[in-house]
Motif scaffolding. Sequence first.
Motif, mmCIF file in Angstrom:
data_model
loop_
_atom_site.group_PDB
_atom_site.id
_atom_site.type_symbol
_atom_site.label_atom_id
_atom_site.label_comp_id
_atom_site.label_asym_id
_atom_site.label_seq_id
_atom_site.Cartn_x
_atom_site.Cartn_y
_atom_site.Cartn_z
ATOM 1 N N THR B 14 28.250 -9.667 47.684
ATOM 2 C CA THR B 14 28.694 -9.556 46.304
ATOM 3 C C THR B 14 30.188 -9.847 46.201
ATOM 4 O O THR B 14 30.767 -9.778 45.141
ATOM 5 C CB THR B 14 28.422 -8.150 45.753
ATOM 6 N N ALA B 92 25.595 -4.011 34.034
ATOM 7 C CA ALA B 92 26.668 -3.714 34.977
ATOM 8 C C ALA B 92 27.749 -2.879 34.304
ATOM 9 O O ALA B 92 28.200 -1.857 34.841
ATOM 10 C CB ALA B 92 27.246 -5.023 35.516
ATOM 11 N N SER B 93 28.142 -3.291 33.120
ATOM 12 C CA SER B 93 29.220 -2.610 32.423
ATOM 13 C C SER B 93 28.839 -1.171 32.070
ATOM 14 O O SER B 93 29.632 -0.241 32.243
ATOM 15 C CB SER B 93 29.575 -3.388 31.162
ATOM 16 N N GLU B 95 26.661 0.740 33.571
ATOM 17 C CA GLU B 95 26.564 1.572 34.773
ATOM 18 C C GLU B 95 27.938 2.016 35.248
ATOM 19 O O GLU B 95 28.157 3.190 35.562
ATOM 20 C CB GLU B 95 25.862 0.803 35.902
ATOM 21 N N VAL B 96 28.871 1.061 35.313
ATOM 22 C CA VAL B 96 30.211 1.409 35.777
ATOM 23 C C VAL B 96 30.874 2.348 34.776
ATOM 24 O O VAL B 96 31.524 3.330 35.159
ATOM 25 C CB VAL B 96 31.049 0.129 36.003
ATOM 26 N N LEU B 218 34.794 -3.217 40.312
ATOM 27 C CA LEU B 218 33.438 -2.654 40.378
ATOM 28 C C LEU B 218 32.457 -3.476 39.546
ATOM 29 O O LEU B 218 31.332 -3.751 39.967
ATOM 30 C CB LEU B 218 33.443 -1.209 39.873
ATOM 31 N N LEU B 219 32.925 -3.882 38.381
ATOM 32 C CA LEU B 219 32.072 -4.648 37.463
ATOM 33 C C LEU B 219 31.642 -5.968 38.099
ATOM 34 O O LEU B 219 30.482 -6.366 38.020
ATOM 35 C CB LEU B 219 32.828 -4.898 36.160
ATOM 36 N N HIS B 221 31.423 -6.710 41.289
ATOM 37 C CA HIS B 221 30.458 -6.483 42.363
ATOM 38 C C HIS B 221 29.083 -6.117 41.801
ATOM 39 O O HIS B 221 28.066 -6.610 42.267
ATOM 40 C CB HIS B 221 30.949 -5.366 43.293
ATOM 41 N N ARG B 222 29.095 -5.237 40.811
ATOM 42 C CA ARG B 222 27.819 -4.792 40.238
ATOM 43 C C ARG B 222 27.097 -5.952 39.561
ATOM 44 O O ARG B 222 25.879 -6.091 39.668
ATOM 45 C CB ARG B 222 28.064 -3.655 39.237
ATOM 46 N N LEU B 225 25.627 -8.212 42.172
ATOM 47 C CA LEU B 225 24.463 -7.567 42.767
ATOM 48 C C LEU B 225 23.235 -7.766 41.864
ATOM 49 O O LEU B 225 22.160 -8.141 42.326
ATOM 50 C CB LEU B 225 24.731 -6.075 42.954
ATOM 51 N N ALA B 226 23.439 -7.538 40.575
ATOM 52 C CA ALA B 226 22.337 -7.708 39.620
ATOM 53 C C ALA B 226 21.884 -9.169 39.599
ATOM 54 O O ALA B 226 20.694 -9.473 39.516
ATOM 55 C CB ALA B 226 22.776 -7.266 38.227
ATOM 56 N N ASP B 229 19.845 -9.874 42.674
ATOM 57 C CA ASP B 229 18.545 -9.218 42.502
ATOM 58 C C ASP B 229 17.635 -10.095 41.652
ATOM 59 O O ASP B 229 16.463 -10.302 41.956
ATOM 60 C CB ASP B 229 18.777 -7.850 41.849
#
Lengths: 222, 257, 226
Positions: B14, B92-93, B95-96, B218-219, B221-222, B225-226, B229
């Motif tokens: 990521t 993503a947003s 979640e963070v 963080l955003l 990377h998240r 990742l999504a 996926d």
Amino acid sequence: MFRDAALMAGKDLRIEWRSRVTTQQILPFAVLVILLFGMALDPDRGILARASSGLFWIAVLFCSLLAIQRAFTIEAADGGRDALRLSGLDPAGVFLGKAAAIAVQLIALEIVLAMGVVIIYGARITGFPLLLATCLAATAGLAAAGTLYGVLAAGLRVRETLLPILLLPVLAPVLIAATRAFEAALGGVAVEGWPWCGLLAMFALLYLIFGTLAFGTLLEES
Amino acid sequence: MTTPLDASALRATTGSRATRLLGILTLAGMGLLVWCAFWWSPPDVVQKDAVRLLYVHVPTAIVAFTGCLITTVASAMWLRRKSDGWWLLGLASAEVALVFTAVCLLTGAIWGRITWGTYWDWDPRITSTTMLFILLVGYLALRRIDGESGDAAQRGGRSAVVGLLLFPNVLIVHFSVDWWRSLHQTATITRLDPTIEGAMLFTLMLGIVVFSMFFVWLLMHRFRLAWLDERVGALGLDDAIRARRAEAHPPTPEGKS
Amino acid sequence: MESVIHLRGAVTVLGRFPALAGIDLEVAAGEIVLLRGSNGAGKTTVLRLCAGLLPVTRGEAIVLGHDLADRRGGRDLRRRVGLLGHATGLYDELTVTDNVRFWGRAADAAAGDIDAALVACGLVGALADRPVARLSAGQRRRTALACLVSRRPELWLLDEPHAGLDQDGRDLLDGLVGSAVASGATVVLSSHELERAEALADRVVTIVAGTTDVSVAAGEESFLVP
């Protein structure tokens, strides 16, 4: 749009007339809730009379959850959702119709609950017009937001548990505003309640407009 | 629409040059912030050392609300464009933002205990931040359910509409709570004077910058990742289509097919 | 002449399962086409796709001139399509007449058409005023059929229409299909009553494992998929 809404609302109310779920299950539940509040809070110390506005609207909130669940259980039975999508009905009409049917049932509930609060809690009505306007505005908001979030959860297996977490935070402003307005109408100064009533009307208007626009997306894609 | 890809075309990380650079800058910024917050800036006259909590508390609050706004914007863009990127950004947003909201509430409670003598107060900001937390949890619960059932084309408007309403709802809740509490404001709690100066102001500003960078890191990377996926799911789809089609062409007993 | 249904390599994914893995289907106006295949082959999914209820993930799918990949305008398509599925979409609490009236009016059907549909489906007398909850499975199907007939759709999509109907009901259904086609409608149906359905249909299309790309002769596919 309004023709479809009338058709939809008429159908929902006819189903209620035949099945009596609201009158025979939700309404007794509402009365039970205000009785239980009375048992939980000491009835002798005047807490009930002071808290009656808040308790009234909490009871309405819980009942509206049940009414909304019920309104979409009707559609979920036997592929009603697909049938609705295939029907050619205007989604905005479906939204307004379902919201109107829910609102009619909620108004009936509120009338009984209001009588209960006056009789059982000993609340005193000082501003009847404000009381009426608050009920109408709050009900419109509850029905509009409820219909919007109700259809979201309707197609899902976990709808009974998902709907409260999605809907109740959204309805928090309605609870706040309606309770303040009721406090003013029940023994308070009525003038202080009108701005809250305005807030309720704004909330209802916002959700009615948004629901009318967004319901097509929700009906189509889930 | 997902395009078919080879498994080798997917980099199973990521990270990228941008995130690494941002990560290093954030780490350095954090170090500087810790030094500024604990050693360089003086204790407050009224709040004493508790003021140092605000260097985390205020930035996380700002970032949390911004994250919520990003989810709303992403949902609106998804409804317009129907592109995967916006769809994933919304998730993503949110979640963070949920994590930052939790940190904000936690630091706020500790700060409140020290300064006000209570973990919780019916302060408009505390109340509406808590409601933001619950709204985010609800949105993510719905996203989870949508993620389990249906592909990109089907999962549809449900989450997008809730996401779209996320920030407006936060605003409505905030406005009504604010109005409610301002009518009933009790005088027992003295709010801190918002005018702070010098080293404290600089530290606060630094905190906002560093936590914003942290949020973006963080955003990214998240989001990636999504994205991965999603692509893995698309890869599986090609195999699944091939496998299903093969069922219609069984090998004949004579061996010719 | 433009075909009513044009599917080319159509793929539809449900969850992550490719229910349709490449369907080619051409249906001309006025045709009666029978979809044949074992359980789970994808017949229902094809019919639901053609009704505009499911998205097309890949490939071409054009029904009544509407491209299913275009998400707008799906409502206009659905107005012109009638789907008789496993689920009937009827409200248990309402009577047969109320149900047919509601769904008929929803699609702007004239009052005369609604009454005619009730009569055509044999829903008269005491039966017409009975709540749907107290109907037998066959009577429910007849009610659902009446809803469809009252809308006078251009494209009839019938999913196992013979299932649950008695001999009279099947004859009635075949008659309705015949007169619909005579008045310009197109019909696609799936059925396990092969003899009856093949007699009704102009053409048979075999679906195996979500695809029409089948390498075995017609009539043998039932041995393929367990």
